[in-house]
Design an enzyme around this catalytic site. Structure first.
Site, PDB file in Angstrom:
ATOM      1  N   ILE B  75       0.853  -1.252  -0.061  1.00 36.45           N
ATOM      2  CA  ILE B  75      -0.225   0.253   0.102  1.00 36.45           C
ATOM      3  C   ILE B  75       1.093   1.484  -0.131  1.00 36.45           C
ATOM      4  CG2 ILE B  75      -2.076   1.227   1.474  1.00 36.45           C
ATOM      5  CD1 ILE B  75      -2.477  -1.496   2.545  1.00 36.45           C
ATOM      6  N   HIS B 157      -9.991  18.374  -2.970  1.00 35.15           N
ATOM      7  CA  HIS B 157     -11.015  19.304  -4.252  1.00 35.15           C
ATOM      8  C   HIS B 157     -11.176  19.444  -5.068  1.00 35.15           C
ATOM      9  CE1 HIS B 157     -12.447  21.435  -0.460  1.00 35.15           C
ATOM     10  NE2 HIS B 157     -11.198  21.800   0.335  1.00 35.15           N
ATOM     11  N   CYS B 199     -14.957  17.052  -5.693  1.00 37.91           N
ATOM     12  CA  CYS B 199     -16.576  17.721  -6.815  1.00 37.91           C
ATOM     13  C   CYS B 199     -16.011  17.443  -8.348  1.00 37.91           C
ATOM     14  CB  CYS B 199     -16.441  19.153  -6.911  1.00 37.91           C
ATOM     15  SG  CYS B 199     -16.248  20.035  -4.286  1.00 37.91           S
ATOM     16  N   SER B 227     -20.491  17.069   2.153  1.00 40.39           N
ATOM     17  CA  SER B 227     -19.768  16.511   3.566  1.00 40.39           C
ATOM     18  C   SER B 227     -20.985  15.765   3.960  1.00 40.39           C
ATOM     19  CB  SER B 227     -19.042  17.010   4.206  1.00 40.39           C
ATOM     20  OG  SER B 227     -19.645  17.906   4.497  1.00 40.39           O
TER      21      SER B 227
END
Lengths: 645, 379
Positions: B75, B157, B199, B227
């Site tokens: 990972i 974002h 978004c 959220s």
């Protein structure tokens, strides 16, 4: 003819049968292989090496391995409790003994806080220095052993700290550390390219400890010329092989603690390391974890070399956040855990509680009571400790758990004032210039002692060294040794080392003015308004001690008192770190390129577009378009030959 | 006639044999997905305390992926800021995903590979394409091969066609698509699942053109991902809606579940998410209904069992030490030695370009003014 046909049919029949049988057999073996039971023993012949029962029943005797040869149970018994070091049949084969000790020292502080220091030490009688290849690792972690061999490291000291050690309230720590990450390494003299090796080493360590140590490069690495002498044995002290770097911005969190715990022989499953749960450890005023690797004397005459790996974790719990305001501490209150056993691989596992300020039990009460007492000379003072030996099963009592409780009866008692203390701050206003002030306090009433101050300032604070002043008690104090290496923009930082004699009972102030540089816009961090950090100054000093120190460094002493080697009886060596500084650099407005582009393009479009239109547009008069009725009428009129409307 | 009998007997025999194979389900399922190892690259791209939810998103996927079997060595976790030990966190060393502090997704055993300022677009693309400097440690590399199934999760974002990294740079969907194409050309993945929770997330997978990619996004172009719920004690929003419901869905999965991708596409419908999650499967060769969740979120491990003895190499005996003089510790602060220290012999470097140029200029001017005949006075 018929016989041949029968023969071929019979052969076909036989082949089908055999293939069917082979297939069925393959099915069975595949299905058994597909349900592995790794936890069971592979050999069902009567080899029983149960792991946990042997540990619980007979704690300190070697586990009886009933199977004869060690080869077969290689991977399985490596996990079970191996025989103690000292017994000849160890898996390293030769006479290389490994020894692991663990300790927890608890020191109640005068302000009501409590200081807990975990020390784990693995000693290994091998020599990485002579080019020996080491292939079998038992207690010593393989990742660090490979790092030492590959990069020809003579000493490695790395620490991760969150919080600042408040010397005036808490006294001196056993092993000091600056806020953020600090790494200093002595390489062996066989290394030809020290800088290249240093860069690779920082990258490898960043992977091992999950920290961004790869940000250590030439802009924050210095080569001290007199500080940071090796703490291990050896004769060579050519400072060309020393590198020192700090990252004051580095955060310490559970992702650094996890690999640190995995380096311990017992991990966090047994022994004192079960107390290390991150939710409690990071909810503290000070948290520092460190790894120190160095060669030490292997025997009393110091004729052979052993390698020592020390892992220390210091934590100070605050009275109000962790203690809920009540002056009563216990292991459960501090760590939310109690101890159930000692690490089976440890040769000694002890808890020391400092009761020097409480000789008759008048200030606080310790439970469960213990008859074992120990006196040790640590930090120049003879301290008395109550000792709990976890290797003794009677410590755990009938409930098989162990929890120490300290209850205070009154809050009197005074604290020994620390003899050396240092502070640092930035003075000045505005974003152009400033001044760094470093204050060093000597609080001994009549003795003066020398201190070595190491300052490493990043290149974007341009120091004016001609404004460097050192004053004690208002008068100028000329240092007996100054080493200054100026910075080069974007290549290396400033390095200032000074040996200053501090007069008794005084404050010495070192001031230097600086100017802030404007960085290139790509060199700013994503959050430039936070400010830029300047690493802590290091003050190393030989401080006069209250009691005579023991100069025999090979004697068996508790771990917390045996880190710094002592050469003379009347003084001991300490290192004090100042606060890191946070300075604001003049920051441009990063939205301006976008604004400028928009504005300029708008002006150019409007201005040029209008000019172009004025110069190249041609005007024509055009008849207005007549309505539909008029158009039809015009068509009829044209057909008739009559003038149009 | 007898031959016919034997032949028919053989045929029935073969039919019985084949039926055994058909009933053996293990063989069939084992070879359907053709991958031999699993990797995950989990990235949180936002900095600052008010973006706590993005770190919580990434950590909840990390937690699920670890629970379902992918080890830490497979990972690559990138967190752009530290929320757990942030000084604003009222409960240090914890990151919660549910309000009232029910679930600590940070846990006690977390290894973050890229943290803080290291999470940049350049590092992310280098991890994907494998073009890292040689001294990068193994835990920071994506060492996948052509039989690896990779899960990539991005959160932060974003906007129409880009994703913002740390408030200072962006990655566009074209760059991302090109990075995946590089991975395909270098055979760095067998199948890749791309999940994005930002978004207008669907814009990020519009430009993909490499085969064997499946993508999920939390919202379509023109929509915002919202959220979920704030926690009043911590003071920030704890999770994004899409990942919250994704976490709830994944909590029901265990390493042997047979749920497939069609169930994953149904996670968080518009009634719960307010935005419309989207997905893209046209580049994927298999039918999504036959792809198990554990093909990407779980892990295949190769286990080799042997009952033979393994010969360990002989330990190398150390070289015998000839000299026997005792060692000693070094003096930590040798004051007299320091005061009388000679200045370091600096290594002699050849003169810098500037100095060379300066001297060349001086000599040239000299010979121009005074003529070459003066040369004999010098040599």
């Amino acid at each position: 003819m018929a016989a041949r046909r029968y023969w071929s049919a019979a052969l076909l029949f036989f082949l089908c049968n055999s293939s069917f049988l082979i297939y069925i057999n393959a099915q069975e073996s595949a299905s058994t292989a597909r349900n592995p039971d790794i936890s069971e023993n592979i050999d069902g012949e009567g080899q029983t090496t149960p792991r946990t029962p042997a540990v619980e029943e007979k704690q300190w005797e070697p586990t009886e391995v009933q199977e004869a040869s060690p080869d077969e149970d290689g991977p399985v018994t490596a996990e079970s409790a191996p025989p103690l070091p000292g017994t000849p049949r160890s898996f390293t084969g030769t006479h290389q003994r490994e020894d692991f000790q663990e300790e927890l020292v608890i020191r109640p502080l005068h302000s009501g806080d409590i200081y807990a220091s975990f020390q784990f030490r693995t000693l290994w009688e091998t020599d990485f220095m002579k080019g020996n290849k080491v292939s079998h690792y038992r207690l010593f972690p393989k990742s660090l052993g490979q790092v030492i061999s590959k990069f020809s490291v003579r000493e490695l000291h790395i620490s991760f700290t969150q919080g600042y050690w408040r010397t005036m309230q808490w006294g001196q720590p056993f092993l000091p550390a600056p806020p953020g990450a600090e790494l200093w390494v002595w390489f062996q003299d066989t290394v030809t390219d020290v800088d290249g090796t240093w860069k690779e080493l920082t990258n490898v360590l960043s992977g091992i400890f999950c920290a961004s140590l790869n940000f250590i490069d030439s802009t924050n690495t210095v080569q001290p010329s007199a500080s940071f002498k090796p703490l291990g044995i050896g004769n060579v002290t050519d400072h060309r092989f020393l590198r020192y770097a700090t990252l004051p911005r580095e955060i310490v969190c559970t992702e650094n603690l996890t690999p640190w715990k995995k380096l311990l022989p017992c991990g966090s499953k047994a022994g004192l390391a079960v107390l290390m749960k991150s939710e409690k450890l990071f909810h503290s005023s000070f948290h520092s974890e460190a790894v120190h690797i160095r060669p030490v004397c292997g025997d009393v005459e110091c004729k052979s070399v052993s390698w020592e790996l020390r892992q220390t974790l210091d934590v100070v719990f605050d009275l109000h956040t962790s203690g809920q305001g009540k002056r009563e501490w216990s292991l459960f209150k501090m760590f939310a855990r109690t101890l159930t056993d000692a690490c089976p691989l440890a040769s000694s596992s002890k808890i020391y509680i400092d009761i020097t300020d409480n000789p008759e039990g008048e200030h606080f009460e310790l439970s469960p009571a213990t008859p074992l007492l120990s006196q040790a000379v640590v930090l120049g003072d003879r301290r008395t400790f109550s000792v709990y030996d976890l290797t003794d099963p009677s410590t755990f009592g009938t409930m098989r758990t162990f929890n120490v409780q300290i209850k205070w009866k009154n809050t009197e008692g005074d604290m020994l004032r620390p003899l050396l203390h240092a502070e640092r701050y930035v003075a000045g206003y505005g974003l152009q210039t400033g001044e760094i002030h470093t204050l060093m306090y000597n609080q001994h009433p009549y003795r003066s002692f020398p201190v070595l101050l190491l300052d490493s300032v990043p290149w974007y604070l341009r120091l004016y060294v001609h404004t460097l002043t050192v004053t004690s008690k208002g008068k100028d104090n000329k240092p007996s040794y100054i080493h200054y290496q100026p910075s080069k923009d974007r290549i290396r930082p400033h390095l200032l080392e000074m040996l200053v004699q501090l007069p008794p009972n005084s404050v010495t102030e070192v001031t230097v003015q600086f100017e802030r540089a404007l960085l290139k816009w790509t060199e700013y961090t994503p959050d430039p308004n936070h400010g830029f950090y300047v690493g802590s100054s290091v003050v190393s000093s030989l401080v006069p001690s209250i009691v005579a120190m023991d100069t025999n460094n090979t004697r068996d002493r508790p771990l917390f008192s045996s880190f710094f080697p002592t050469k003379e009886e009347s003084s001991y060596f300490i290192r004090v770190y100042t606060e890191p500084l946070l300075v604001n650099l003049p920051t441009p407005d990063f939205s301006m390129p976008y604004n400028v582009i928009c504005l300029t393009c708008t002006v150019v479009a409007v201005g040029y577009g209008s000019l172009y239109n004025l110069l190249t547009r041609n005007f024509q008069i055009e008849e207005p378009n007549p309505g539909l009725a008029k158009r039809i009428a015009n068509v009829i009129r044209r057909m008739r030959g009559v003038p149009l409307l | 006639m007898l031959a016919n009998l034997v032949l028919s007997f053989n045929c029935t025999y073969l039919a019985v044999l084949l039926s055994f194979i058909r009933f053996n389900k293990h063989v069939g399922n084992f070879f359907s997905s053709q991958h031999t190892n699993n990797w995950a690259v989990l990235v949180c791209t936002s900095r600052f305390w008010f973006n706590y939810r993005h770190v919580a998103n990434t950590l909840s996927v990390y937690r699920s992926v670890k629970r379902l079997g992918i080890p830490d060595s497979h990972i690559v976790l990138m967190l752009a800021d530290d929320m757990a030990c942030n000084h604003r966190n009222p409960k240090p060393a914890t990151v919660f995903s549910h309000k009232n502090m029910e679930l600590n997704v940070y846990g006690d055993d977390v290894e973050v590979d890229y943290r803080g300022y290291e999470v940049t677009v350049e590092n992310f693309l280098r991890v994907l394409t494998g073009r890292l400097p040689p001294s990068t440690p193994r835990s920071k590399r994506l060492l996948s091969d052509d039989r690896s199934n990779i899960l990539i999760y991005l959160t932060g974002h974003g906007g129409n066609g880009f994703l913002k990294f740390q408030d200072s740079e962006e990655i566009s969907n074209v760059e991302l698509a090109d990075a995946f194409e590089q991975m395909w050309q270098k055979r760095r993945y067998n199948e890749l699942l791309f999940i994005i929770d930002t978004c207008q997330g669907a814009s990020m997978y519009e430009r993909f053109y490499s085969p064997n990619l499946m993508a999920l996004a939390s919202s379509q172009v023109g929509e915002d991902s919202l959220s979920h719920q704030p926690d009043l004690a911590i003071g920030v929003h704890l999770m994004d809606r899409y990942t919250f419901y994704l976490l709830e869905f994944l909590e029901d999965i265990h390493p042997a579940s047979k749920t497939n991708m069609n169930d994953l596409f149904k996670v968080c419908p518009k009634s719960q998410c307010v935005s419309t999650p989207g997905h893209r499967t046209d580049l994927f060769l298999r039918d999504p209904g036959s792809v198990l969740i554990t093909d990407f979120f779980g892990s295949v491990r190769k286990v080799e069992l042997t009952t033979d003895a393994i010969n360990l190499t002989e330990p190398i005996t150390p070289v015998e030490d000839q000299e026997k003089e005792p060692y000693s510790y070094v003096d930590q602060l040798p004051v007299s030695e320091i005061i009388h220290q000679k200045p370091k012999q600096k290594d002699w470097h050849p003169p810098d370009g500037f100095i060379l140029g300066l001297w060349t200029l001086i000599i040239l001017v000299f010979f121009r003014t005074y003529g070459v005949k003066h040369l004999k006075h010098i040599f």
